[in-house]
Design a protein around this motif. Sequence first.
Motif, PDB file in Angstrom:
ATOM      1  N   MET A   1       0.828  -1.177   0.000  1.00 30.06           N
ATOM      2  CA  MET A   1       0.000   0.000   0.000  1.00 30.06           C
ATOM      3  C   MET A   1       0.877   1.247   0.000  1.00 30.06           C
ATOM      4  O   MET A   1       2.082   1.164   0.142  1.00 30.06           O
ATOM      5  CB  MET A   1      -0.934  -0.025   1.208  1.00 30.06           C
ATOM      6  N   GLU A   2       0.270   2.399  -0.121  1.00 33.70           N
ATOM      7  CA  GLU A   2       1.034   3.639  -0.129  1.00 33.70           C
ATOM      8  C   GLU A   2       1.834   3.792   1.153  1.00 33.70           C
ATOM      9  O   GLU A   2       1.386   3.385   2.209  1.00 33.70           O
ATOM     10  CB  GLU A   2       0.107   4.865  -0.243  1.00 33.70           C
ATOM     11  N   ASN A   3       2.990   4.389   1.036  1.00 34.14           N
ATOM     12  CA  ASN A   3       3.779   4.617   2.233  1.00 34.14           C
ATOM     13  C   ASN A   3       4.139   6.088   2.415  1.00 34.14           C
ATOM     14  O   ASN A   3       4.880   6.433   3.300  1.00 34.14           O
ATOM     15  CB  ASN A   3       5.043   3.745   2.245  1.00 34.14           C
ATOM     16  N   ARG A   4       3.594   6.947   1.562  1.00 37.92           N
ATOM     17  CA  ARG A   4       3.786   8.388   1.699  1.00 37.92           C
ATOM     18  C   ARG A   4       2.455   9.059   1.412  1.00 37.92           C
ATOM     19  O   ARG A   4       1.569   8.487   0.801  1.00 37.92           O
ATOM     20  CB  ARG A   4       4.832   8.892   0.705  1.00 37.92           C
ATOM     21  N   THR A   5       2.326  10.283   1.851  1.00 38.02           N
ATOM     22  CA  THR A   5       1.101  11.020   1.590  1.00 38.02           C
ATOM     23  C   THR A   5       1.421  12.338   0.918  1.00 38.02           C
ATOM     24  O   THR A   5       2.538  12.841   1.002  1.00 38.02           O
ATOM     25  CB  THR A   5       0.313  11.298   2.886  1.00 38.02           C
ATOM     26  N   ALA A   6       0.436  12.893   0.246  1.00 37.79           N
ATOM     27  CA  ALA A   6       0.564  14.199  -0.387  1.00 37.79           C
ATOM     28  C   ALA A   6      -0.715  14.971  -0.097  1.00 37.79           C
ATOM     29  O   ALA A   6      -1.791  14.391   0.043  1.00 37.79           O
ATOM     30  CB  ALA A   6       0.763  14.045  -1.895  1.00 37.79           C
ATOM     31  N   ARG A   7      -0.599  16.252  -0.017  1.00 37.27           N
ATOM     32  CA  ARG A   7      -1.742  17.105   0.286  1.00 37.27           C
ATOM     33  C   ARG A   7      -2.460  17.485  -1.002  1.00 37.27           C
ATOM     34  O   ARG A   7      -1.841  17.770  -2.017  1.00 37.27           O
ATOM     35  CB  ARG A   7      -1.272  18.366   1.003  1.00 37.27           C
ATOM     36  N   LEU A   8      -3.790  17.486  -0.940  1.00 34.89           N
ATOM     37  CA  LEU A   8      -4.630  17.914  -2.051  1.00 34.89           C
ATOM     38  C   LEU A   8      -5.552  18.993  -1.500  1.00 34.89           C
ATOM     39  O   LEU A   8      -6.322  18.744  -0.574  1.00 34.89           O
ATOM     40  CB  LEU A   8      -5.454  16.736  -2.590  1.00 34.89           C
ATOM     41  N   THR A   9      -5.457  20.190  -2.034  1.00 28.59           N
ATOM     42  CA  THR A   9      -6.280  21.302  -1.566  1.00 28.59           C
ATOM     43  C   THR A   9      -7.422  21.514  -2.532  1.00 28.59           C
ATOM     44  O   THR A   9      -7.214  21.624  -3.739  1.00 28.59           O
ATOM     45  CB  THR A   9      -5.438  22.593  -1.466  1.00 28.59           C
ATOM     46  N   LEU A  10      -8.636  21.561  -2.001  1.00 27.01           N
ATOM     47  CA  LEU A  10      -9.828  21.746  -2.812  1.00 27.01           C
ATOM     48  C   LEU A  10     -10.543  23.023  -2.392  1.00 27.01           C
ATOM     49  O   LEU A  10     -10.607  23.338  -1.211  1.00 27.01           O
ATOM     50  CB  LEU A  10     -10.806  20.574  -2.617  1.00 27.01           C
ATOM     51  N   LEU A  11     -11.097  23.704  -3.358  1.00 21.51           N
ATOM     52  CA  LEU A  11     -11.951  24.848  -3.066  1.00 21.51           C
ATOM     53  C   LEU A  11     -13.384  24.391  -3.281  1.00 21.51           C
ATOM     54  O   LEU A  11     -13.712  23.845  -4.333  1.00 21.51           O
ATOM     55  CB  LEU A  11     -11.621  26.021  -3.985  1.00 21.51           C
ATOM     56  N   ILE A  12     -14.208  24.574  -2.270  1.00 25.89           N
ATOM     57  CA  ILE A  12     -15.574  24.104  -2.334  1.00 25.89           C
ATOM     58  C   ILE A  12     -16.469  25.119  -1.626  1.00 25.89           C
ATOM     59  O   ILE A  12     -16.044  25.776  -0.669  1.00 25.89           O
ATOM     60  CB  ILE A  12     -15.697  22.691  -1.701  1.00 25.89           C
ATOM     61  N   ASP A  13     -17.685  25.213  -2.086  1.00 25.96           N
ATOM     62  CA  ASP A  13     -18.665  26.094  -1.468  1.00 25.96           C
ATOM     63  C   ASP A  13     -18.823  25.714   0.006  1.00 25.96           C
ATOM     64  O   ASP A  13     -18.966  24.529   0.328  1.00 25.96           O
ATOM     65  CB  ASP A  13     -19.996  25.938  -2.212  1.00 25.96           C
ATOM     66  N   PRO A  14     -18.783  26.671   0.908  1.00 28.87           N
ATOM     67  CA  PRO A  14     -18.880  26.361   2.343  1.00 28.87           C
ATOM     68  C   PRO A  14     -20.140  25.580   2.728  1.00 28.87           C
ATOM     69  O   PRO A  14     -20.094  24.719   3.611  1.00 28.87           O
ATOM     70  CB  PRO A  14     -18.879  27.742   3.017  1.00 28.87           C
ATOM     71  N   LYS A  15     -21.248  25.846   2.085  1.00 25.92           N
ATOM     72  CA  LYS A  15     -22.481  25.123   2.404  1.00 25.92           C
ATOM     73  C   LYS A  15     -22.367  23.655   1.997  1.00 25.92           C
ATOM     74  O   LYS A  15     -22.794  22.770   2.727  1.00 25.92           O
ATOM     75  CB  LYS A  15     -23.683  25.778   1.718  1.00 25.92           C
ATOM     76  N   LYS A  16     -21.784  23.400   0.815  1.00 29.55           N
ATOM     77  CA  LYS A  16     -21.580  22.014   0.379  1.00 29.55           C
ATOM     78  C   LYS A  16     -20.614  21.299   1.311  1.00 29.55           C
ATOM     79  O   LYS A  16     -20.812  20.129   1.644  1.00 29.55           O
ATOM     80  CB  LYS A  16     -21.034  21.963  -1.045  1.00 29.55           C
ATOM     81  N   LYS A  17     -19.566  22.002   1.738  1.00 28.57           N
ATOM     82  CA  LYS A  17     -18.592  21.403   2.653  1.00 28.57           C
ATOM     83  C   LYS A  17     -19.260  21.013   3.959  1.00 28.57           C
ATOM     84  O   LYS A  17     -19.041  19.907   4.472  1.00 28.57           O
ATOM     85  CB  LYS A  17     -17.454  22.390   2.926  1.00 28.57           C
ATOM     86  N   GLN A  18     -20.083  21.870   4.496  1.00 24.33           N
ATOM     87  CA  GLN A  18     -20.765  21.579   5.751  1.00 24.33           C
ATOM     88  C   GLN A  18     -21.670  20.356   5.617  1.00 24.33           C
ATOM     89  O   GLN A  18     -21.638  19.457   6.458  1.00 24.33           O
ATOM     90  CB  GLN A  18     -21.585  22.783   6.209  1.00 24.33           C
ATOM     91  N   ILE A  19     -22.455  20.304   4.544  1.00 28.93           N
ATOM     92  CA  ILE A  19     -23.340  19.156   4.314  1.00 28.93           C
ATOM     93  C   ILE A  19     -22.520  17.884   4.152  1.00 28.93           C
ATOM     94  O   ILE A  19     -22.839  16.843   4.731  1.00 28.93           O
ATOM     95  CB  ILE A  19     -24.250  19.401   3.097  1.00 28.93           C
ATOM     96  N   PHE A  20     -21.461  17.955   3.359  1.00 26.82           N
ATOM     97  CA  PHE A  20     -20.590  16.799   3.130  1.00 26.82           C
ATOM     98  C   PHE A  20     -20.024  16.281   4.446  1.00 26.82           C
ATOM     99  O   PHE A  20     -20.072  15.082   4.732  1.00 26.82           O
ATOM    100  CB  PHE A  20     -19.477  17.193   2.156  1.00 26.82           C
ATOM    101  N   GLU A  21     -19.499  17.177   5.274  1.00 28.00           N
ATOM    102  CA  GLU A  21     -18.904  16.768   6.543  1.00 28.00           C
ATOM    103  C   GLU A  21     -19.946  16.187   7.501  1.00 28.00           C
ATOM    104  O   GLU A  21     -19.663  15.248   8.235  1.00 28.00           O
ATOM    105  CB  GLU A  21     -18.162  17.939   7.182  1.00 28.00           C
ATOM    106  N   GLU A  22     -21.161  16.737   7.478  1.00 26.46           N
ATOM    107  CA  GLU A  22     -22.233  16.197   8.318  1.00 26.46           C
ATOM    108  C   GLU A  22     -22.588  14.770   7.899  1.00 26.46           C
ATOM    109  O   GLU A  22     -22.762  13.892   8.741  1.00 26.46           O
ATOM    110  CB  GLU A  22     -23.466  17.093   8.248  1.00 26.46           C
ATOM    111  N   ILE A  23     -22.686  14.549   6.588  1.00 25.62           N
ATOM    112  CA  ILE A  23     -23.018  13.215   6.088  1.00 25.62           C
ATOM    113  C   ILE A  23     -21.892  12.234   6.415  1.00 25.62           C
ATOM    114  O   ILE A  23     -22.150  11.103   6.839  1.00 25.62           O
ATOM    115  CB  ILE A  23     -23.313  13.253   4.572  1.00 25.62           C
ATOM    116  N   CYS A  24     -20.656  12.657   6.241  1.00 22.05           N
ATOM    117  CA  CYS A  24     -19.514  11.801   6.587  1.00 22.05           C
ATOM    118  C   CYS A  24     -19.572  11.420   8.062  1.00 22.05           C
ATOM    119  O   CYS A  24     -19.393  10.247   8.412  1.00 22.05           O
ATOM    120  CB  CYS A  24     -18.197  12.516   6.283  1.00 22.05           C
ATOM    121  N   ALA A  25     -19.824  12.394   8.923  1.00 22.97           N
ATOM    122  CA  ALA A  25     -19.876  12.139  10.360  1.00 22.97           C
ATOM    123  C   ALA A  25     -20.993  11.157  10.707  1.00 22.97           C
ATOM    124  O   ALA A  25     -20.818  10.290  11.568  1.00 22.97           O
ATOM    125  CB  ALA A  25     -20.056  13.445  11.120  1.00 22.97           C
ATOM    126  N   GLN A  26     -22.124  11.272  10.025  1.00 21.09           N
ATOM    127  CA  GLN A  26     -23.234  10.344  10.272  1.00 21.09           C
ATOM    128  C   GLN A  26     -22.838   8.908   9.949  1.00 21.09           C
ATOM    129  O   GLN A  26     -23.381   7.969  10.518  1.00 21.09           O
ATOM    130  CB  GLN A  26     -24.457  10.738   9.437  1.00 21.09           C
TER     131      GLN A  26
END
Length: 68
Positions: A1-26
């Motif tokens: 499996m992978e043994n290193r990580t890299a950062r990926l920065t995304l720009l997303i609408d704050p409302k979509k981010k909030q909904i996405f994070e809520e669904i993930c948490a659920q």
Amino acid sequence: MENRTARLTLLIDPKKKQIFEEICAQQDLTSSQVVRRLIHQYIIEHAGSRELPEWLSAPTARIDHPLK
């Protein structure tokens, strides 16, 4: 499996981010786990004839946490 990580920065609408994070948490998942799973699936589906490492092309019984 992978043994290193890299950062990926995304720009997303704050409302979509909030909904996405809520669904993930659920689902007891982090947003990073879900994004990694989506990227993995996208690579598998669109790799075409590209040769992929075995750990990436093998069936994914578990990546971080199974998605429903």
